[in-house]
Motif scaffolding. Structure first.
Motif, PDB file in Angstrom:
ATOM      1  N   ARG A  72       0.829  -1.207   0.000  1.00 26.41           N
ATOM      2  CA  ARG A  72       0.000   0.000   0.000  1.00 26.41           C
ATOM      3  C   ARG A  72       0.865   1.258   0.000  1.00 26.41           C
ATOM      4  O   ARG A  72       0.564   2.221  -0.701  1.00 26.41           O
ATOM      5  CB  ARG A  72      -0.930   0.005   1.215  1.00 26.41           C
ATOM      6  CG  ARG A  72      -2.082  -0.941   1.077  1.00 26.41           C
ATOM      7  CD  ARG A  72      -2.979  -0.864   2.285  1.00 26.41           C
ATOM      8  NE  ARG A  72      -4.071  -1.804   2.121  1.00 26.41           N
ATOM      9  CZ  ARG A  72      -4.695  -2.393   3.111  1.00 26.41           C
ATOM     10  NH1 ARG A  72      -4.358  -2.129   4.360  1.00 26.41           N
ATOM     11  NH2 ARG A  72      -5.678  -3.231   2.877  1.00 26.41           N
ATOM     12  N   VAL A  73       1.919   1.242   0.786  1.00 25.70           N
ATOM     13  CA  VAL A  73       2.827   2.393   0.826  1.00 25.70           C
ATOM     14  C   VAL A  73       3.471   2.583  -0.543  1.00 25.70           C
ATOM     15  O   VAL A  73       3.533   3.703  -1.072  1.00 25.70           O
ATOM     16  CB  VAL A  73       3.895   2.218   1.929  1.00 25.70           C
ATOM     17  CG1 VAL A  73       4.990   3.257   1.814  1.00 25.70           C
ATOM     18  CG2 VAL A  73       3.236   2.260   3.306  1.00 25.70           C
ATOM     19  N   ARG A  74       3.947   1.499  -1.138  1.00 28.61           N
ATOM     20  CA  ARG A  74       4.556   1.586  -2.467  1.00 28.61           C
ATOM     21  C   ARG A  74       3.555   2.079  -3.502  1.00 28.61           C
ATOM     22  O   ARG A  74       3.887   2.880  -4.374  1.00 28.61           O
ATOM     23  CB  ARG A  74       5.104   0.222  -2.887  1.00 28.61           C
ATOM     24  CG  ARG A  74       6.385  -0.151  -2.178  1.00 28.61           C
ATOM     25  CD  ARG A  74       6.879  -1.523  -2.541  1.00 28.61           C
ATOM     26  NE  ARG A  74       7.068  -1.695  -3.978  1.00 28.61           N
ATOM     27  CZ  ARG A  74       7.228  -2.882  -4.542  1.00 28.61           C
ATOM     28  NH1 ARG A  74       7.218  -3.987  -3.816  1.00 28.61           N
ATOM     29  NH2 ARG A  74       7.395  -2.983  -5.845  1.00 28.61           N
ATOM     30  N   LYS A  75       2.308   1.608  -3.409  1.00 32.99           N
ATOM     31  CA  LYS A  75       1.250   2.037  -4.316  1.00 32.99           C
ATOM     32  C   LYS A  75       1.023   3.537  -4.196  1.00 32.99           C
ATOM     33  O   LYS A  75       0.939   4.247  -5.189  1.00 32.99           O
ATOM     34  CB  LYS A  75      -0.031   1.272  -4.011  1.00 32.99           C
ATOM     35  CG  LYS A  75      -1.231   1.610  -4.874  1.00 32.99           C
ATOM     36  CD  LYS A  75      -2.151   2.704  -4.377  1.00 32.99           C
ATOM     37  CE  LYS A  75      -2.704   2.503  -3.011  1.00 32.99           C
ATOM     38  NZ  LYS A  75      -3.624   3.575  -2.608  1.00 32.99           N
ATOM     39  N   ASP A  76       0.940   3.997  -2.971  1.00 34.12           N
ATOM     40  CA  ASP A  76       0.720   5.431  -2.748  1.00 34.12           C
ATOM     41  C   ASP A  76       1.883   6.254  -3.293  1.00 34.12           C
ATOM     42  O   ASP A  76       1.672   7.285  -3.935  1.00 34.12           O
ATOM     43  CB  ASP A  76       0.527   5.723  -1.263  1.00 34.12           C
ATOM     44  CG  ASP A  76      -0.789   5.182  -0.724  1.00 34.12           C
ATOM     45  OD1 ASP A  76      -1.698   4.882  -1.536  1.00 34.12           O
ATOM     46  OD2 ASP A  76      -0.905   5.044   0.511  1.00 34.12           O
ATOM     47  N   ASP A  77       3.100   5.802  -3.051  1.00 35.86           N
ATOM     48  CA  ASP A  77       4.284   6.524  -3.540  1.00 35.86           C
ATOM     49  C   ASP A  77       4.323   6.585  -5.066  1.00 35.86           C
ATOM     50  O   ASP A  77       4.747   7.582  -5.641  1.00 35.86           O
ATOM     51  CB  ASP A  77       5.570   5.875  -3.020  1.00 35.86           C
ATOM     52  CG  ASP A  77       5.764   6.072  -1.519  1.00 35.86           C
ATOM     53  OD1 ASP A  77       5.071   6.921  -0.924  1.00 35.86           O
ATOM     54  OD2 ASP A  77       6.622   5.361  -0.950  1.00 35.86           O
ATOM     55  N   ALA A  78       3.869   5.514  -5.715  1.00 36.07           N
ATOM     56  CA  ALA A  78       3.897   5.446  -7.179  1.00 36.07           C
ATOM     57  C   ALA A  78       2.660   6.074  -7.819  1.00 36.07           C
ATOM     58  O   ALA A  78       2.603   6.208  -9.039  1.00 36.07           O
ATOM     59  CB  ALA A  78       4.027   4.000  -7.627  1.00 36.07           C
ATOM     60  N   LYS A  79       1.673   6.441  -7.001  1.00 35.62           N
ATOM     61  CA  LYS A  79       0.429   7.052  -7.492  1.00 35.62           C
ATOM     62  C   LYS A  79      -0.300   6.150  -8.488  1.00 35.62           C
ATOM     63  O   LYS A  79      -0.821   6.620  -9.511  1.00 35.62           O
ATOM     64  CB  LYS A  79       0.710   8.417  -8.100  1.00 35.62           C
ATOM     65  CG  LYS A  79       1.264   9.394  -7.100  1.00 35.62           C
ATOM     66  CD  LYS A  79       1.493  10.746  -7.712  1.00 35.62           C
ATOM     67  CE  LYS A  79       1.973  11.672  -6.611  1.00 35.62           C
ATOM     68  NZ  LYS A  79       3.178  12.361  -6.886  1.00 35.62           N
ATOM     69  N   CYS A  80      -0.358   4.855  -8.192  1.00 38.59           N
ATOM     70  CA  CYS A  80      -1.055   3.893  -9.051  1.00 38.59           C
ATOM     71  C   CYS A  80      -2.565   4.089  -8.926  1.00 38.59           C
ATOM     72  O   CYS A  80      -3.079   4.231  -7.827  1.00 38.59           O
ATOM     73  CB  CYS A  80      -0.706   2.462  -8.646  1.00 38.59           C
ATOM     74  SG  CYS A  80       1.056   2.097  -8.641  1.00 38.59           S
ATOM     75  N   SER A  81      -3.258   4.061 -10.052  1.00 36.56           N
ATOM     76  CA  SER A  81      -4.716   4.183 -10.029  1.00 36.56           C
ATOM     77  C   SER A  81      -5.344   2.792  -9.955  1.00 36.56           C
ATOM     78  O   SER A  81      -4.719   1.781 -10.262  1.00 36.56           O
ATOM     79  CB  SER A  81      -5.202   4.896 -11.287  1.00 36.56           C
ATOM     80  OG  SER A  81      -5.054   4.055 -12.424  1.00 36.56           O
ATOM     81  N   ASP A  82      -6.608   2.754  -9.570  1.00 35.55           N
ATOM     82  CA  ASP A  82      -7.338   1.487  -9.541  1.00 35.55           C
ATOM     83  C   ASP A  82      -7.419   0.878 -10.939  1.00 35.55           C
ATOM     84  O   ASP A  82      -7.365  -0.340 -11.088  1.00 35.55           O
ATOM     85  CB  ASP A  82      -8.743   1.679  -8.973  1.00 35.55           C
ATOM     86  CG  ASP A  82      -8.739   1.933  -7.474  1.00 35.55           C
ATOM     87  OD1 ASP A  82      -7.711   1.641  -6.813  1.00 35.55           O
ATOM     88  OD2 ASP A  82      -9.756   2.417  -6.955  1.00 35.55           O
TER      89      ASP A  82
END
Length: 118
Positions: A72-82
């Protein structure tokens, strides 16, 4: 089966938590890691007896839950969309395999359901 629901909830949390302006390579890496973690879980489940499966408790999932939080942290840092996540996950989940009926049911659920519906 209650345990299947627990595994499904964990996998859903990992997938939804995993992946505009996204870093496409990092989004791909996050989804890759999520699928790898699911496969490790399936491999472990494949080795369990029916008695062991029925005795699964929250401690069994503790390491996976820690990994979910990291993703989740990595996802947030990378700004991945759904949308990024859904496309990548749909492609990569096809690699999952299991030797047990329980594991195969788990896989089937995630290859036929929309993981992002609440």
């Amino acid at each position: 089966m209650r345990r299947r629901g627990l595994l499904a909830a964990v996998a859903l949390a990992m997938a939804v938590g995993a992946c505009g302006g996204a870093d496409a390579a990092e989004c791909d890496a996050v989804v890759e890691e999520a699928v790898d973690q699911l496969q490790l879980l399936l491999d472990e489940v494949d080795q369990m007896t029916l008695e062991q499966l029925s005795a699964i408790d929250d401690s069994f999932m503790a390491d996976l839950e820690t990994k979910i939080e990291e993703l989740r942290v990595r996802k947030d840092d990378a700004k991945c969309s759904d949308e990024d996540l859904e496309t990548l996950f749909a492609d990569k989940i096809q690699r999952l395999s299991s030797e047990s009926d329980f594991g195969q049911l788990f896989i089937d659920q995630f290859t036929t359901d929309n993981l992002f519906d609440e």
